[in-house]
Design a protein around this motif. Structure first.
Motif, PDB file in Angstrom:
ATOM      1  N   ILE A 102       0.828  -1.196   0.000  1.00 34.93           N
ATOM      2  CA  ILE A 102       0.000   0.000   0.000  1.00 34.93           C
ATOM      3  C   ILE A 102       0.871   1.260   0.000  1.00 34.93           C
ATOM      4  O   ILE A 102       2.070   1.210   0.265  1.00 34.93           O
ATOM      5  N   CYS A 103       0.208   2.362  -0.296  1.00 35.38           N
ATOM      6  CA  CYS A 103       0.756   3.690  -0.084  1.00 35.38           C
ATOM      7  C   CYS A 103      -0.289   4.445   0.720  1.00 35.38           C
ATOM      8  O   CYS A 103      -1.486   4.355   0.430  1.00 35.38           O
ATOM      9  N   PHE A 104       0.142   5.149   1.746  1.00 29.54           N
ATOM     10  CA  PHE A 104      -0.761   5.917   2.598  1.00 29.54           C
ATOM     11  C   PHE A 104      -0.235   7.338   2.645  1.00 29.54           C
ATOM     12  O   PHE A 104       0.934   7.566   2.954  1.00 29.54           O
ATOM     13  N   THR A 105      -1.087   8.313   2.314  1.00 33.89           N
ATOM     14  CA  THR A 105      -0.675   9.705   2.192  1.00 33.89           C
ATOM     15  C   THR A 105      -1.491  10.585   3.120  1.00 33.89           C
ATOM     16  O   THR A 105      -2.708  10.446   3.214  1.00 33.89           O
ATOM     17  N   VAL A 106      -0.802  11.498   3.791  1.00 28.85           N
ATOM     18  CA  VAL A 106      -1.440  12.455   4.689  1.00 28.85           C
ATOM     19  C   VAL A 106      -0.991  13.856   4.286  1.00 28.85           C
ATOM     20  O   VAL A 106       0.192  14.073   4.000  1.00 28.85           O
ATOM     21  N   GLY A 141       4.218   0.461   2.689  1.00 28.01           N
ATOM     22  CA  GLY A 141       4.282  -0.679   3.588  1.00 28.01           C
ATOM     23  C   GLY A 141       3.346  -1.788   3.176  1.00 28.01           C
ATOM     24  O   GLY A 141       2.838  -1.817   2.046  1.00 28.01           O
ATOM     25  N   LYS A 142       3.138  -2.673   4.103  1.00 27.93           N
ATOM     26  CA  LYS A 142       2.234  -3.814   3.925  1.00 27.93           C
ATOM     27  C   LYS A 142       1.042  -3.616   4.850  1.00 27.93           C
ATOM     28  O   LYS A 142       1.178  -3.070   5.949  1.00 27.93           O
ATOM     29  N   LYS A 183      -4.048  -2.965   9.723  1.00 30.87           N
ATOM     30  CA  LYS A 183      -2.782  -2.472  10.269  1.00 30.87           C
ATOM     31  C   LYS A 183      -1.778  -2.315   9.134  1.00 30.87           C
ATOM     32  O   LYS A 183      -1.544  -3.255   8.368  1.00 30.87           O
ATOM     33  N   ILE A 184      -1.208  -1.122   9.059  1.00 37.00           N
ATOM     34  CA  ILE A 184      -0.136  -0.871   8.098  1.00 37.00           C
ATOM     35  C   ILE A 184       1.188  -0.999   8.829  1.00 37.00           C
ATOM     36  O   ILE A 184       1.449  -0.302   9.814  1.00 37.00           O
ATOM     37  N   GLU A 185       2.010  -1.902   8.332  1.00 34.28           N
ATOM     38  CA  GLU A 185       3.371  -2.044   8.828  1.00 34.28           C
ATOM     39  C   GLU A 185       4.257  -1.207   7.916  1.00 34.28           C
ATOM     40  O   GLU A 185       4.390  -1.500   6.728  1.00 34.28           O
ATOM     41  N   VAL A 186       4.809  -0.152   8.462  1.00 32.51           N
ATOM     42  CA  VAL A 186       5.542   0.855   7.692  1.00 32.51           C
ATOM     43  C   VAL A 186       6.907   0.323   7.280  1.00 32.51           C
ATOM     44  O   VAL A 186       7.691  -0.118   8.119  1.00 32.51           O
ATOM     45  N   SER A 187       7.200   0.393   5.981  1.00 33.34           N
ATOM     46  CA  SER A 187       8.542   0.020   5.515  1.00 33.34           C
ATOM     47  C   SER A 187       9.341   1.242   5.072  1.00 33.34           C
ATOM     48  O   SER A 187      10.567   1.230   5.128  1.00 33.34           O
ATOM     49  N   LYS A 188       8.646   2.293   4.639  1.00 34.60           N
ATOM     50  CA  LYS A 188       9.320   3.543   4.268  1.00 34.60           C
ATOM     51  C   LYS A 188       8.386   4.701   4.568  1.00 34.60           C
ATOM     52  O   LYS A 188       7.192   4.623   4.310  1.00 34.60           O
ATOM     53  N   MET A 189       8.977   5.771   5.105  1.00 31.30           N
ATOM     54  CA  MET A 189       8.209   6.952   5.478  1.00 31.30           C
ATOM     55  C   MET A 189       8.986   8.187   5.060  1.00 31.30           C
ATOM     56  O   MET A 189      10.177   8.288   5.338  1.00 31.30           O
TER      57      MET A 189
END
Length: 155
Positions: free
Chosen positions: A72-76, A98-99, A143-149
């Motif tokens: 996924i990609c999650f944007t704020v 992340g996943k 739940k998003i497990e963050v791999s890059k932020m």
């Protein structure tokens, strides 16, 4: 896979990015369908203990998509202020890669929902707990497990 940020002068340090994730109200969850159609949906969320929790109905497009592809990609985006005379915008943003998983553990699911109540309805905590109890079986927690932020701002 990840390009370097072009405007490094606008990069936020990790702690600033995490603070944005803790305070922003809405994020866009982006997934991909089986035919590679992108799908983005605005969602309430909570960032806690280095993961992001979201909640949703028991079925829908986002769930269909993550069954087949959990990337996924999650944007704020927050603190937006238009500057019309300068043809620019002030903002803070975060992009998360992340996943994503459906939380199956009952205690973790409850904790994710409680953290969402604490963020969005802190003055109604007890009522929120009652709401969780009544709606628990009708809600999925993701739940998003963050791999890059990354974080970026123009202030």
């Amino acid at each position: 896979m990840f390009r370097e940020m072009r405007r490094k002068d606008r990069a936020m340090v990790e702690e600033e990015t995490k603070m944005l994730l803790e305070t922003a109200q809405v994020g866009i969850l982006s997934t991909v369908s089986t035919d590679n159609t992108p799908y983005g949906v605005p969602m309430n969320f909570v960032y806690t203990n280095e993961v992001i929790y979201l909640h949703c109905a028991l079925e829908g497009q986002r769930l269909d998509n993550i069954v087949n592809n959990d990337s996924i990609c999650f944007t704020v985006v927050d603190a937006v202020e238009l500057m019309p005379a300068a043809f620019a915008t002030k903002y803070k943003s975060a992009v998360i890669f992340g996943k994503i998983i459906v939380v199956e553990d009952i205690e973790e699911k409850r904790k994710g929902l409680i953290d969402i109540v604490k963020k969005y309805s802190p003055d109604f905590y007890e009522a929120g707990l009652q709401y969780i109890d009544k709606a628990f079986e009708k809600i999925k927690v993701l739940k998003i497990e963050v791999s890059k932020m990354t974080g970026k701002a123009r202030l």
